[in-house]
Design a protein around this motif. Structure first.
Motif, PDB file in Angstrom:
ATOM      1  N   SER A  26      -8.189   4.083 -15.523  1.00  0.00           N
ATOM      2  CA  SER A  26      -8.422   2.644 -15.426  1.00  0.00           C
ATOM      3  C   SER A  26      -7.173   1.896 -14.963  1.00  0.00           C
ATOM      4  N   VAL A  71      -5.045   2.762 -12.645  1.00  0.00           N
ATOM      5  CA  VAL A  71      -4.716   2.856 -11.219  1.00  0.00           C
ATOM      6  C   VAL A  71      -5.930   2.644 -10.314  1.00  0.00           C
ATOM      7  N   MET A  72      -7.122   2.493 -10.901  1.00  0.00           N
ATOM      8  CA  MET A  72      -8.316   2.463 -10.045  1.00  0.00           C
ATOM      9  C   MET A  72      -8.376   1.171  -9.226  1.00  0.00           C
ATOM     10  N   ARG A  73      -9.060   1.288  -8.082  1.00  0.00           N
ATOM     11  CA  ARG A  73      -9.237   0.142  -7.177  1.00  0.00           C
ATOM     12  C   ARG A  73     -10.716  -0.198  -7.088  1.00  0.00           C
ATOM     13  N   ARG A  74     -10.959  -1.348  -6.468  1.00  0.00           N
ATOM     14  CA  ARG A  74     -12.345  -1.748  -6.233  1.00  0.00           C
ATOM     15  C   ARG A  74     -12.941  -0.847  -5.145  1.00  0.00           C
ATOM     16  N   GLY A 105     -14.802   1.522 -10.652  1.00  0.00           N
ATOM     17  CA  GLY A 105     -13.700   1.563  -9.693  1.00  0.00           C
ATOM     18  C   GLY A 105     -13.610   2.924  -9.057  1.00  0.00           C
ATOM     19  N   ILE A 144     -10.556   5.870  -7.342  1.00  0.00           N
ATOM     20  CA  ILE A 144      -9.138   6.214  -7.205  1.00  0.00           C
ATOM     21  C   ILE A 144      -8.936   6.960  -5.885  1.00  0.00           C
ATOM     22  N   THR A 151      -3.439   6.321  -3.928  1.00  0.00           N
ATOM     23  CA  THR A 151      -3.154   5.563  -5.149  1.00  0.00           C
ATOM     24  C   THR A 151      -2.699   6.499  -6.262  1.00  0.00           C
ATOM     25  N   GLY A 206      -9.927  -0.627   2.790  1.00  0.00           N
ATOM     26  CA  GLY A 206      -8.992  -1.741   2.763  1.00  0.00           C
ATOM     27  C   GLY A 206      -7.783  -1.532   3.652  1.00  0.00           C
TER      28      GLY A 206
END
Lengths: 300, 444
Positions: B274, B276-279, B376, B378, B382, B424
């Motif tokens: 949680s 380091v996770m991204r959308r 999310g 990863i 990341t 992204g």
């Protein structure tokens, strides 16, 4: 010479004569006269204890005591020591020294017990208190290095000739290693284990009984062995003041230059010494605690 | 349950401790007061909640051992108060202190501190004997404690017959048998070899789940601190320099000392998914159909999308090629083209356990919550970036503080992995090519 000018005695080296000897002598006579009653009491107690012990060891027939001592050796170490001891006792009896040997053994046991009763608590105190430890260290050095028979002089003055000055001098002479080994043993106990005792809410007394003394026991037993050996050597010397036993014959042999008597009495001392040494050192290592402690320190 | 409070505590060993405390309060350093005594603990303030695993971390000489010994009154503070529940340890009588130690706080020692002449069971029963528990009950409780640590069969052995790890289990069993709310552990696992140590850490965490004790754990090993501690206090030269959760300490070290300290920590064991996770870049609804899914992918410039249902529960992924095929076949649902073979991780999975799924997955690893909802993803980049410590303000010489992205990219390039589909990153040619062989492999 110059001495008259300074109104001081001078030694041959030109140093003022220190009258240490006469001070000690004065002190001893003051002590003797002041505590006459106390000394009389001590004397009668010691004499009574010695007579009782001597009756137990010297009263029964030779075979009975010899076998009993051999059984102790069997219990402490094993059958080899038991057989060896028995042979040794037969030799002692064979040279006509059995009665003397039992007199001396009574003296050794009595003096060692008294010495340990004084030494172990003193050692515990010294282990728990650095000041006490520092204070008694020079005293112990003094007690151990003073030529042994010097102790006999004041004790004879106080208690007259006989068994009692022998016992008292022996106690003083033999006590030192008892104190030292007890202190050493207690100080060597793993600090963390003692701390664990505190951390779980043990009282000082319980920590001493349940942790410190059991873990120090092998070292304390080494001290007990030393005390007994020193006591035996002193018991021979106290033959000089009429303490009797093997020492009496050794002194007599010396006075008459009697080689055969000296050898026989001396041999009996050696046999007795070996018996006491082997039995006490075996007792120190044979207990379950001692084995566990030894194994634990070996595995560290 | 009982908590612990440490309020303005000083401990100075030496000839004039009070003089030293006075000067320390006026701002003198540890070196300044050396002539009056050795300041082991300086102005310590701590609040340890009941049921918390609190780790005090510091190098040798940092005062942590002295601090823990004030928590059960083995040392009395020179100044300040130590409150164990409602008891002020500095103010109680010796008898009260003994009773507190018997009933409220027990301790596990670095070198085990077992009684070598007593059996394992008697060792475990030792605190019970001090509490005055009768013999039969003592035996039962000691046996229970030994079984808790997996030594039920060893009650009759002597400590020296056991290995180091087993001996420390006896130490732990002894503390558990005392059944106190508070458990102090002084470098409890430091004397054990690394594999055994890890085993003991796991066992402690497992026991703590059921027992819920207040644990104060002392260690010099940051990894151990981060692994075990709900909160960590970092000590240096007698002072507590930072108190916080492991993630707080990792992400916002209080000063350069702490920053240097955490530079070589195994971050993957501490940081969780949680953190380091991204959308996720492209999410398609299962009921939405292949055209909608394709548009989502095109907008996000990616080659695959995560498929979720109405409750956002993750169903799998759909690839652009499959979606195009489905469109040509005029299908209006994603049924049949959702790839469910993807491994997801939960929010509190440590990063160390994310590497394997990340290596196998052609897409960023999806992260789901306890209900299976997608929260999310990863990306591999990341993941690699998270392993690099944050930049310190003034990096000390020789400290490998790498904040530039270069090493990350190097690592990524060097890794024999398929190219990542990174959401992204608009500069990348779109759509990011999901490797064709990967897709065929999955199909085959």
């Amino acid at each position: 010479m110059n001495a008259s000018i300074f109104a001081l005695d001078m030694t041959d080296e030109g140093v003022p004569r220190l009258p240490l000897g006469s001070w000690v002598s004065d002190a001893i006579s003051w002590i003797t006269s002041t505590f006459r009653g106390l000394f009389a009491a001590i004397k009668s107690v010691l004499e009574g204890a010695y007579d009782g012990l001597d009756t137990v060891l010297g009263g029964p027939p030779f075979w009975f005591i010899a076998v009993a001592l051999a059984l102790i050796a069997l219990f402490a170490k094993g059958w080899k020591l038991a057989v060896g001891s028995l042979v040794g006792f037969v030799v002692i009896a064979g040279v006509g020294q059995w009665g003397n040997a039992m007199d001396s053994l009574s003296l050794v046991i009595l003096a060692s017990v008294i010495a340990l009763l004084l030494a172990v608590p003193l050692g515990i105190w010294a282990a728990r208190n650095d000041r006490v430890s520092q204070a008694i260290r020079p005293v112990l050095d003094f007690m151990q290095t003073m030529p042994a028979f010097v102790y006999l002089i004041p004790t004879v003055v106080i208690f007259r000739v006989g068994v009692v000055p022998g016992i008292v001098a022996t106690v003083i002479f033999a006590m030192a290693p008892g104190v030292r080994f007890t202190e050493l043993g207690l100080r060597q106990v793993d600090r963390e284990v003692v701390e664990a005792g505190h951390a779980f809410g043990s009282s000082e007394g319980r920590i001493l009984r349940q942790i410190q003394l059991p873990l120090a026991m092998p070292t304390i037993m080494a001290g007990v062995n030393q005390v007994i050996m020193l006591a035996l050597s002193m018991v021979v010397i106290s033959g000089m003041v009429g303490a009797g036993g093997l020492g009496g014959d050794v002194v007599q042999a010396l006075n008459r230059v009697n080689v055969s008597l000296g050898f026989e009495a001396g041999l009996a001392v050696v046999i007795l010494a070996m018996f006491l040494d082997r039995v006490t050192s075996a007792l120190g290592t044979r207990s379950k605690t001692a084995k566990a402690v030894a194994a634990a320190s070996a595995s560290h | 349950m009982t908590g612990l409070r440490v309020e303005g505590v000083y401990k100075v060993f030496g000839r004039r401790p009070n003089e030293a405390v006075k000067r320390l309060r006026d701002g003198a350093t540890r070196e300044d007061v050396r002539q009056w005594g050795t300041a082991a603990v300086i102005d310590a303030d701590l609040q340890i909640a009941s049921g918390e695993t609190f780790v005090v971390m510091g190098l040798s000489g940092s005062g942590k051992s002295t601090l823990i010994r004030m928590l059960n009154g083995l040392w009395r503070p020179t100044a300040g108060r130590v409150l164990l529940g409602d008891d002020d340890l500095g103010a109680v009588s010796a008898a009260q202190l003994r009773s507190i130690r018997q009933r409220k706080v027990s301790m596990v020692f670095q070198h085990f501190a077992l009684l070598p002449h007593r059996t394992v069971r008697d060792n475990a029963a030792y605190p019970l004997a001090l509490q005055g528990v009768d013999k039969a009950e003592r035996r039962d409780k000691a046996q229970q404690a030994l079984e808790m640590v997996g030594l039920g069969q060893w009650g009759d052995s002597l400590p020296h017959e056991l290995s180091g790890g087993m001996r420390q289990r006896v130490g732990l069993a002894r503390a558990l048998a005392a059944d106190t709310d508070i458990l102090l552990m002084d470098e409890a696992f430091s004397a054990l070899d690394p594999l055994i140590r890890r085993e003991m850490q796991d066992q402690l965490l497992e026991l703590q789940q059921t027992l819920g004790k207040t644990i104060v754990f002392i260690t010099h090993d940051l990894n151990e601190a981060m692994y075990l501690g709900d909160r960590i206090a970092v000590m240096r030269d007698g002072r507590i320099v930072q108190v916080g959760t492991s993630e707080q300490i990792l992400s916002a070290p209080a000063d350069d000392y702490v920053a240097q300290f955490i530079a070589d920590v195994d971050r993957t064991r501490v940081l969780t998914a949680s953190s380091v996770m991204r959308r996720p870049a492209a999410v398609a609804f299962a009921g939405g159909g292949p055209r909608l899914a394709l548009r989502t992918m095109r907008d996000a410039q990616v080659a695959a999308a995560y498929v979720v249902d109405r409750a956002r529960v993750l169903k799998g992924i759909v690839r652009d090629a499959d979606a195009v095929d489905a469109t040509r076949a005029n299908k209006d649902t994603l049924e049949g083209i959702v790839d469910t073979s993807l491994t997801s991780v939960s929010v509190d999975t440590p990063l160390s356990d994310v590497f394997a799924p990340a290596a196998e997955s052609p897409l960023p690893v999806p992260v789901t919550d306890e209900k299976g909802r997608l929260v999310g993803v990863i990306p591999r980049a990341t993941l690699l970036e998270a392993m690099v410590p944050p930049e310190t303000h003034t990096p000390a010489e020789g400290t490998p503080v790498a904040a530039e992205p270069t090493p990350v990219l190097d690592t990524a390039d060097a890794a024999p992995l398929a190219p990542l589909s990174v959401p992204g990153l608009p500069d990348e040619p779109a759509p990011a090519p999901v490797p064709a062989d990967d897709t065929t492999e999955v199909r085959a």
